[in-house]
Design a protein around this motif. Structure first.
Motif, PDB file in Angstrom:
ATOM      1  N   ASN A  33       0.795  -1.223   0.000  1.00 48.58           N
ATOM      2  CA  ASN A  33       0.000   0.000   0.000  1.00 48.58           C
ATOM      3  C   ASN A  33       0.837   1.288   0.000  1.00 48.58           C
ATOM      4  O   ASN A  33       0.297   2.378   0.127  1.00 48.58           O
ATOM      5  N   LYS A  36       3.469   1.555  -4.651  1.00 51.31           N
ATOM      6  CA  LYS A  36       4.462   1.015  -5.588  1.00 51.31           C
ATOM      7  C   LYS A  36       3.899   0.852  -7.001  1.00 51.31           C
ATOM      8  O   LYS A  36       4.526   1.297  -7.971  1.00 51.31           O
ATOM      9  N   SER A  37       2.726   0.230  -7.094  1.00 48.31           N
ATOM     10  CA  SER A  37       2.144   0.028  -8.429  1.00 48.31           C
ATOM     11  C   SER A  37       1.885   1.373  -9.101  1.00 48.31           C
ATOM     12  O   SER A  37       2.187   1.560 -10.286  1.00 48.31           O
ATOM     13  N   SER A  38       1.349   2.312  -8.336  1.00 47.25           N
ATOM     14  CA  SER A  38       1.046   3.641  -8.887  1.00 47.25           C
ATOM     15  C   SER A  38       2.320   4.311  -9.387  1.00 47.25           C
ATOM     16  O   SER A  38       2.338   4.925 -10.453  1.00 47.25           O
ATOM     17  N   ASP A 145       1.767  14.506  -2.068  1.00 46.91           N
ATOM     18  CA  ASP A 145       0.656  15.455  -2.217  1.00 46.91           C
ATOM     19  C   ASP A 145      -0.237  15.485  -0.996  1.00 46.91           C
ATOM     20  O   ASP A 145      -1.002  16.414  -0.774  1.00 46.91           O
ATOM     21  N   THR A 178       1.873  10.576  -7.335  1.00 41.73           N
ATOM     22  CA  THR A 178       1.241  10.168  -8.592  1.00 41.73           C
ATOM     23  C   THR A 178       0.028  11.047  -8.876  1.00 41.73           C
ATOM     24  O   THR A 178      -0.472  11.069  -9.981  1.00 41.73           O
TER      25      THR A 178
HETATM   26  P1  GDP Z   1       1.033  -0.770  -3.646  1.00 40.86           P
HETATM   27  O1  GDP Z   1       0.256  -1.734  -2.810  1.00 40.86           O
HETATM   28  O2  GDP Z   1       2.295  -0.360  -2.968  1.00 40.86           O
HETATM   29  O3  GDP Z   1       1.265  -1.232  -5.064  1.00 40.86           O
HETATM   30  O4  GDP Z   1       0.173   0.589  -3.689  1.00 40.86           O
HETATM   31  P2  GDP Z   1      -0.821   1.178  -4.800  1.00 40.86           P
HETATM   32  O5  GDP Z   1      -0.053   1.791  -5.922  1.00 40.86           O
HETATM   33  O6  GDP Z   1      -1.838   0.142  -5.163  1.00 40.86           O
HETATM   34  O7  GDP Z   1      -1.476   2.368  -3.983  1.00 40.86           O
HETATM   35  C1  GDP Z   1      -2.134   2.163  -2.751  1.00 40.86           C
HETATM   36  C2  GDP Z   1      -3.146   3.289  -2.547  1.00 40.86           C
HETATM   37  O8  GDP Z   1      -2.470   4.528  -2.427  1.00 40.86           O
HETATM   38  C3  GDP Z   1      -4.099   3.442  -3.725  1.00 40.86           C
HETATM   39  O9  GDP Z   1      -5.355   3.787  -3.207  1.00 40.86           O
HETATM   40  C4  GDP Z   1      -3.506   4.584  -4.517  1.00 40.86           C
HETATM   41  O10 GDP Z   1      -4.465   5.302  -5.257  1.00 40.86           O
HETATM   42  C5  GDP Z   1      -2.905   5.443  -3.429  1.00 40.86           C
HETATM   43  N1  GDP Z   1      -1.744   6.205  -3.898  1.00 40.86           N
HETATM   44  C6  GDP Z   1      -0.636   5.724  -4.493  1.00 40.86           C
HETATM   45  N2  GDP Z   1       0.235   6.716  -4.790  1.00 40.86           N
HETATM   46  C7  GDP Z   1      -0.335   7.870  -4.376  1.00 40.86           C
HETATM   47  C8  GDP Z   1       0.072   9.248  -4.385  1.00 40.86           C
HETATM   48  O11 GDP Z   1       1.156   9.634  -4.852  1.00 40.86           O
HETATM   49  N3  GDP Z   1      -0.802  10.158  -3.848  1.00 40.86           N
HETATM   50  C9  GDP Z   1      -2.001   9.791  -3.309  1.00 40.86           C
HETATM   51  N4  GDP Z   1      -2.772  10.758  -2.795  1.00 40.86           N
HETATM   52  N5  GDP Z   1      -2.410   8.504  -3.285  1.00 40.86           N
HETATM   53  C10 GDP Z   1      -1.602   7.552  -3.801  1.00 40.86           C
END
Ligand code: GDP
Length: 202
Positions: A33, A36-38, A145, A178
């Motif tokens: 969470n 990373k994917s974003s 942000d 992101t």
């Molecule tokens: P992962 O589990 O590390 O791959 O995380 P995700 O990319 O799936 O992101 C987890 C949550 O954080 C999602 O709801 C995204 O929309 C949110 N998120 C990711 N990056 C950002 C960011 O730069 N800003 C904000 N406000 N939310 C983010």
């Protein structure tokens, strides 16, 4: 660096199944969470690219993406929320540890850190593990942000003070969002510089 192509190559359960390559690799890792994917999707400019690795059953594998036909972005499994003891036992496959320690083409590991959280013991232990094993890494503070610029600066200061208790210097550091689409250029410029150094080494 301009991203001209980015494609999913393979998911590997262990280092032995990873693509045989001499191309430089850049790993991305962090707690679940963390964003990373974003971040991967933003960096590559391909919405949904990292989602491939998000398919059930693939979350605990090493995922290779080929970028510009010249380097690999490697999405490593996120570690969980559970407190990880100093020796990083649980929620951590041996294969990832092996990849980090033995993959000769791994040029740098991007360690993702949620900018809103105080230094987490699991992250600090993980960096300790990287330092002990002399694995080059950079920090990426995500979701910037969600904080004011002043609060981001303060969070960084707090983090650096914590790290400098056991580190002599602070690794390369990036701020990303992101939502604001920030951090991409800086991270890609750093990757490009590392690739040039890597090629000079060959
Ligand atoms: P992962 O589990 O590390 O791959 O995380 P995700 O990319 O799936 O992101 C987890 C949550 O954080 C999602 O709801 C995204 O929309 C949110 N998120 C990711 N990056 C950002 C960011 O730069 N800003 C904000 N406000 N939310 C983010």
């Amino acid at each position: 660096m301009i991203i001209k192509s980015a494609s999913f190559v393979t998911s590997s359960p262990s280092i032995h199944q990873c693509p045989a390559t001499k191309k430089p690799e850049f790993g991305f890792i962090g707690r679940s969470n963390v964003g990373k994917s974003s971040l991967i999707n933003m960096i590559t400019g391909r919405a949904g690219l990292a989602k491939i690795s998000g398919n059930p059953g693939k979350t605990r594998t090493i995922n290779h993406f080929l970028i510009n036909e010249s380097w690999y972005l490697v999405d490593l499994p996120g570690y969980g929320y559970a407190k990880v003891p100093v020796r990083l036992r649980i929620s951590w496959t041996r294969s990832v540890e092996e990849f980090i320690l033995k993959r000769h083409t791994l040029v740098c590991l991007f360690m993702l850190i949620d900018s809103r959280l105080p230094p987490q013991s699991s992250d600090l232990s993980f960096m300790e593990f990287l330092g002990t094993n002399q694995v080059p890494f950079a920090r990426v503070f995500t979701k910037c942000d969600k904080l004011s610029d002043e609060a981001v600066k303060k969070a960084l200061r707090v983090y650096d003070i914590e790290m400098l208790r056991s580190w002599e210097s602070i690794p390369p550091t990036f701020l990303s969002s992101t939502v604001k689409k920030s951090g991409k250029e800086e991270i890609l410029a750093f990757i490009e510089e590392c690739i040039n150094n890597f090629s000079n080494r060959l």
